[in-house]
Design an enzyme around this catalytic site. Structure first.
Site, short mmCIF file in Angstrom:
data_model
loop_
_atom_site.label_atom_id
_atom_site.label_comp_id
_atom_site.label_asym_id
_atom_site.label_seq_id
_atom_site.Cartn_x
_atom_site.Cartn_y
_atom_site.Cartn_z
N ASP A 1 40.23 26.34 41.92
CA ASP A 1 41.48 27.07 41.73
C ASP A 1 41.72 27.42 40.27
O ASP A 1 42.43 28.38 39.98
CB ASP A 1 42.65 26.25 42.28
CG ASP A 1 42.68 26.29 43.80
OD1 ASP A 1 43.46 27.09 44.34
OD2 ASP A 1 41.91 25.55 44.44
N LYS B 1 40.92 21.49 45.30
CA LYS B 1 41.69 20.75 46.29
C LYS B 1 41.52 19.24 46.09
O LYS B 1 40.42 18.75 45.84
CB LYS B 1 41.23 21.14 47.70
CG LYS B 1 42.01 20.48 48.83
CD LYS B 1 43.51 20.71 48.73
CE LYS B 1 43.87 22.17 48.72
NZ LYS B 1 45.33 22.36 48.49
N ARG C 1 52.87 29.61 43.20
CA ARG C 1 51.99 28.44 43.15
C ARG C 1 51.41 28.36 41.73
O ARG C 1 50.79 29.30 41.27
CB ARG C 1 50.87 28.51 44.18
CG ARG C 1 51.35 28.50 45.62
CD ARG C 1 50.22 28.21 46.60
NE ARG C 1 49.79 26.82 46.53
CZ ARG C 1 48.70 26.36 47.14
NH1 ARG C 1 47.93 27.18 47.83
NH2 ARG C 1 48.37 25.07 47.05
#
Length: 346
Positions: free
Chosen positions: A241, A252, A96
């Protein structure tokens, strides 16, 4: 430390320390399924498919998963493990792209292995992975204690996605101050955005807060601005993140819209994250690679209609009231001085 509101930690060693143990978040809240993972591909798949998710938890899972998969495939032989190390690390890092903790943890593991003596690679990697896990637990506790200053008795809090115990090895980032306040007997009202398209707020945040006995209501993402406009929220707190050097925040998708609405209605918007989520090497949010996910996450679409499905968006620094970290509240820019102060890798 507040009691962990989960049946087991979201990410940990298995009881015999021979596997990576995760609580499969794809199945929550309907089923509480624990999985023990041994092989690199299943660990990568767990990260990509969000069986384990949240930037700090991904970092811990990658660290433990790297040593477990090397031990499994090398059959415990250090020379074989050293030969496999760089390729396994690279494959994990690609799982990711947006969450900085993944690369941070893998790079830290590789540096530790390269410093180790002959015959001690696997033992060194085990010790480093455990240090990363333990530091994450302590980080959550520290964020929670520092965050008590912004969560008074009776606070009404809006959050987006899930930045709680399910996103870390401890009690969370954005939710850690709520657990700390609840442990002190403070009354709280929490609103959790549903967080489309995978509903992490409805499925995960509401599940773990309700288990802890904290009052929580779920609202559709599109209702957050109306909730803020009616004066029903005292503060917004979210996770991250990746935080760029200038303070721009990747979180998000949908976070940016909440931040805009909070600013329009003079509600303070806070970001809670460990120092490892701050990326002083990335200048601004424009430099952050945003992961795009498959169209099937959006449900059934008419034939031939494409989807634009970014997993994250960028909230500009100007919309953030404060950055809550394990060192307390920090202010950008996070550049050379940040590297020196925190001992982060150059």
């Amino acid at each position: 430390m507040p009691h962990l509101p989960l049946p087991v930690p979201a990410v940990d060693w298995s009881p015999d320390h021979r596997a990576l143990r995760i609580l499969d978040q794809r199945l929550l809240p309907g089923a509480e399924v624990v999985r023990d993972l041994l092989h690199l591909e299943e660990i990568i798949d767990a990260i990509r498919t969000l069986a384990v998710r949240g930037a700090p938890a991904i970092g811990v899972a990658a660290a433990i998963g790297l040593v477990i998969s090397l031990e499994t495939d090398s059959e415990g032989h250090d020379s074989r493990a050293r030969a496999l190390l760089d390729s396994y690390a690279a494959r994990l890092q690609r799982a990711r792209p947006t969450a900085v903790n993944l690369g941070w943890a893998i790079e830290r593991m590789v540096r530790a292995a390269h410093r180790s003596s002959v015959g001690r690679v696997l033992a060194t990697l085990r010790a480093e992975a455990e240090a990363i896990r333990a530091e994450d637990v302590a980080m959550c506790e520290a964020i929670g204690q520092h965050g008590l200053a912004i969560v008074p008795d009776g606070a009404r809090v809006l959050t987006h996605c899930n930045a709680g115990a399910l996103a870390t090895a401890g009690t969370g980032t954005a939710l850690a101050p709520l657990y700390a306040a609840h442990a002190r007997g403070r009354a709280l009202t929490v609103y959790a955005d549903e967080t489309r398209p995978l509903r992490q707020g409805a499925r995960l945040t509401a599940w773990e807060l309700s288990r802890a006995g904290i009052s929580v209501s779920v609202l559709p993402d599109g209702a957050a601005a109306s909730l803020l406009s009616q004066g029903l929220v005292d503060l917004v707190i979210v996770g991250a993140d990746r935080i760029a050097a200038n303070g721009d925040v990747a979180n998000k998708v949908g976070t940016y819209g909440v931040a805009l609405a909070a600013a329009a209605h003079n509600v303070p918007f806070y970001v809670a994250a460990p120092r490892s989520t701050i990326d002083p090497h990335t200048a601004t949010g424009r430099d952050i690679v945003i992961e795009h996910r498959d169209a099937d996450e959006l449900g059934e679409l008419p034939p031939g209609v494409p989807a634009w499905n970014p997993a994250f968006d960028i909230t500009p620094r100007a919309l953030v009231r404060g950055y809550l970290t394990d060192r307390g509240f920090l202010e950008p820019p996070f550049g050379a001085a940040f590297l020196l102060e925190t001992g982060a890798s150059a």
